[in-house]
Design a protein around this motif. Sequence first.
Motif, short mmCIF file in Angstrom:
data_model
loop_
_atom_site.label_atom_id
_atom_site.label_comp_id
_atom_site.label_asym_id
_atom_site.label_seq_id
_atom_site.Cartn_x
_atom_site.Cartn_y
_atom_site.Cartn_z
N GLU A 143 53.25 99.55 23.77
CA GLU A 143 53.98 100.83 23.36
C GLU A 143 54.23 101.11 24.35
O GLU A 143 53.92 101.62 25.26
N ILE A 144 55.95 100.69 23.96
CA ILE A 144 57.25 101.31 25.53
C ILE A 144 57.65 102.54 24.99
O ILE A 144 58.54 103.03 24.36
N ALA B 98 66.92 104.07 21.32
CA ALA B 98 66.92 102.80 20.74
C ALA B 98 66.71 101.61 21.64
O ALA B 98 66.68 100.49 21.36
N ALA B 99 65.54 101.84 22.06
CA ALA B 99 64.22 100.64 23.60
C ALA B 99 63.11 99.76 22.08
O ALA B 99 62.98 100.94 21.58
N GLU B 100 63.66 99.17 22.07
CA GLU B 100 62.33 97.95 21.44
C GLU B 100 61.84 96.91 21.96
O GLU B 100 62.64 96.21 22.91
N VAL B 101 61.19 96.62 20.97
CA VAL B 101 60.20 95.28 22.08
C VAL B 101 59.98 94.96 20.60
O VAL B 101 59.93 95.32 19.74
N ALA B 102 60.29 93.49 21.42
CA ALA B 102 60.11 92.57 20.44
C ALA B 102 58.94 91.17 20.80
O ALA B 102 58.89 90.53 22.31
N GLU B 103 58.06 90.64 20.22
CA GLU B 103 57.15 89.13 20.55
C GLU B 103 58.33 87.78 20.79
O GLU B 103 59.35 87.63 20.60
N GLU B 104 58.28 86.97 21.88
CA GLU B 104 58.69 86.17 22.27
C GLU B 104 58.53 85.12 22.24
O GLU B 104 58.64 84.24 22.53
N GLY B 105 56.48 85.53 22.59
CA GLY B 105 55.90 83.99 22.81
C GLY B 105 54.75 84.84 22.24
O GLY B 105 53.90 85.86 22.56
N ALA C 236 57.29 103.54 30.75
CA ALA C 236 55.80 104.02 30.51
C ALA C 236 55.30 103.04 29.10
O ALA C 236 55.74 102.70 28.29
N ASN C 237 54.08 102.84 29.46
CA ASN C 237 53.22 102.41 28.28
C ASN C 237 52.76 103.46 27.51
O ASN C 237 53.10 104.85 27.96
N GLY C 238 52.41 104.21 26.54
CA GLY C 238 52.02 104.42 25.29
C GLY C 238 51.31 105.40 26.08
O GLY C 238 51.36 106.50 25.38
N SER C 239 50.41 105.71 27.22
CA SER C 239 49.05 106.48 28.04
C SER C 239 49.79 107.33 29.04
O SER C 239 50.15 108.26 29.63
#
Length: 117
Positions: free
Chosen positions: A25-26, A37-44, A69-72
């Motif tokens: 969670e970013i 608009a920041a997005e995180v997608a699995e790459e591997g 930052a992370n979710g925390s």
Amino acid sequence: MTKLIPVGLTAGVWEARLMASTAPEITVTCRGDAIEAAEVAEEGEGVWRLRVPIPPESLSDGVQSYVVANGSGDVLGHFEILAGAELNGDLRAEIALLRAEVDLLKGAFRRHVLESQ
């Protein structure tokens, strides 16, 4: 634990790789405002791609800092974008001042070492 590895800025999109066992969670902020608009997608397996399109409204003269930052709320990293006429000479003047101060400190440290022997 999530590790951030910056990739770079291309065509107005800043990218990084995240090393994490699960989807991280970013949040990305600039001057306290979230970049939605920041997005995180699995790459591997265990590798995630963070893409942050830079909103034009976040850009202005001077240095703009973006914090990842992370979710925390723990800061994983940051990047800066420098723009505008305000930078002409300012950075060179700051670097010259820092060099002068380092030279002054080097001289004082050398004198201190010589006097303490």
